[in-house]
Design an enzyme around this catalytic site. Structure first.
Site, PDB file in Angstrom:
ATOM      1  CE  LYS A 169      -3.129   2.725   2.912  1.00 23.52           C
ATOM      2  NZ  LYS A 169      -3.836   2.841   4.217  1.00 23.52           N
ATOM      3  CD  GLU A 213      -5.876   8.683  11.203  1.00 23.76           C
ATOM      4  OE1 GLU A 213      -5.318   7.606  11.411  1.00 23.76           O
ATOM      5  OE2 GLU A 213      -6.071   9.150  10.071  1.00 23.76           O
TER       6      GLU A 213
END
Length: 429
Positions: free
Chosen positions: A147, A210
């Site tokens: 990723k 976040e």
């Protein structure tokens, strides 16, 4: 420690981190010596712990860390000021503060129309970003990485007629707009080291969804996000999009990369670690995300919040996996260095407790203009057009706040007297 500093103090707010019920601020302080390059983050945590041990009670370290060690971190010793308020009062409160390089008295916060930002320009062009996504997919197919998070930016120059007062008047207007739109977000604003440009130093500001971590004694909580879908004004469509995100194999795989990596890195520090098997939904004003709340009890002696943050940063949520290979690919493919985008903003006190958030949905403002960044996690099932659309959805948070600020009427900034009156009636305590 002062709990209610005078609003509009000449020093201004150099650092701010705001939750719906508590805003922490600092006007500045003694900067920790840092040197960009490999090993910076580890050295920084050690320097912060050493400085705090030698400091009086009530001292904290606050500031910002960049995405990677190529840029210098910016942390300083200070006394944080605590401002309690209700969620409904937060927007007015953060908008009433004077920020570093404060706007002169009598300068209305929305009187910067003559210095308005010009149309944002993409960096790179959308076609180049799609090509970069295809390059990441080729590396995934070759087995180099699993990723990578690929970012792009928008840059809006200020009109030449703008001046420092106009620039700084943007800050309270933008913070206010973000607070009104992103009611659950962690707002942040950090004055950054000067880059040699004319005018005041740059400022990083935004509204992140976040939290990297919060440490309280030996208890540690994390709220990683990965996997995104744009929200819709129609509740039926919005719900359908949320359910589709929960069922998405691509987004579940993207999220699992993050959670598995965090678990692997955390286990040596923990005597217990609770990671739910499946993620849940997290809503912002414009986006749905997948999130997994992680809870841990740290081994004794518990590492400090900054030590843990530096050990985990950057996570696969903002970089990729394996981290070194993903970071190298990012440096090759991204058109503009991230600097403090997807870095960390937060604080740590003498006990080692602290709160560090990831600097997302943000922009960096200097005397010449405003640069926004947004990224998307690329995994095997990613499609270039979908990843481009995800970055557009993420840009929308800051772009909408900018538009709100531009449309706002010319009205006087809330005064210190008004804020104090609100406190006396229980608004700000």
């Amino acid at each position: 420690m002062p709990s209610h500093p005078d609003i509009g103090a000449t020093s201004g707010v150099g650092w701010l981190l705001s939750t719906p019920r508590l805003t922490l601020t600092s006007p500045g302080g003694d900067a920790l010596p840092v040197q960009a390059g490999a090993g910076q983050f580890t050295a920084l945590a050690e320097a912060a712990e050493s400085a705090l041990r030698q400091s009086p009670a009530g001292t904290a370290v606050v500031g910002a860390l960049p995405f990677d060690e190529a840029a210098p971190a910016h942390l300083w010793l200070t006394r944080m000021e605590h401002h309690r308020h209700s969620p409904a009062e937060r927007a007015a409160f953060v908008g009433s503060l004077s920020y570093a390089e404060a706007v002169p008295d009598g300068h209305e916060p929305n009187a910067w129309h003559s210095a308005w930002l010009t149309t944002p320009k993409p960096e790179p062009q959308p076609s180049a970003y799609r090509a970069a996504v295809r390059a990441v997919l080729a590396e995934i197919e070759a087995g180099t990485i699993s990723k990578a998070v690929l970012a792009r930016s928008l840059y809006a120059p200020l009109n030449a007629v703008g001046n420092a007062a106009d620039q700084r008047a943007l800050v309270p207007a933008l913070i206010t707009a973000l607070a009104r739109r992103e009611t659950a977000a962690r707002l942040f604003a950090v004055t950054l080291p000067t880059t040699g440009l004319h005018g005041p130093p740059p400022m990083l500001l935004g509204a992140t969804p976040e939290t990297l971590l919060r440490r309280t004694g030996d208890l540690l909580t994390l709220r990683p996000l990965a996997g995104t879908a744009a929200r819709h004004q129609d509740p039926v469509v919005d719900h359908a999009r949320a359910m589709a995100l929960l069922r998405s194999g691509k987004d579940q795989a993207e999220h699992r990369h993050v959670v598995d990596d965090l678990g692997r890195r955390l286990r040596p520090w923990c005597q217990s670690l609770d990671i739910p098997a499946r993620p849940r939904l997290h809503a912002t004003g414009r986006l749905w995300h997948l999130t997994t709340p992680i809870h841990a009890r740290l081994r004794h002696p518990a590492p400090s919040a900054l030590t843990l943050a530096c050990a985990l940063h950057p996570t696969p949520a903002v970089c990729g996996t394996p981290t070194p290979a993903a970071a190298a690919l990012i440096r090759t493919l991204e058109a503009v260095p991230r600097r403090y985008f997807s870095g960390l903003v937060g604080w740590m006190d003498k006990t080692g407790d602290g709160h560090w958030v990831i600097s997302l949905r943000c922009g960096e403002l200097d005397a010449d203009g405003l640069r926004l960044h947004a990224g998307a996690g690329i995994v095997r099932a990613s499609r270039p057009e979908s990843e481009l659309a995800e970055t557009e959805a993420k840009f929308a948070t800051m772009l909408a706040a900018l538009e709100d600020a531009r449309r706002s009427t010319r009205r006087a900034r809330p005064t210190a007297a008004a804020a104090l009156a609100a406190r006396r009636t229980g608004g700000i305590r």
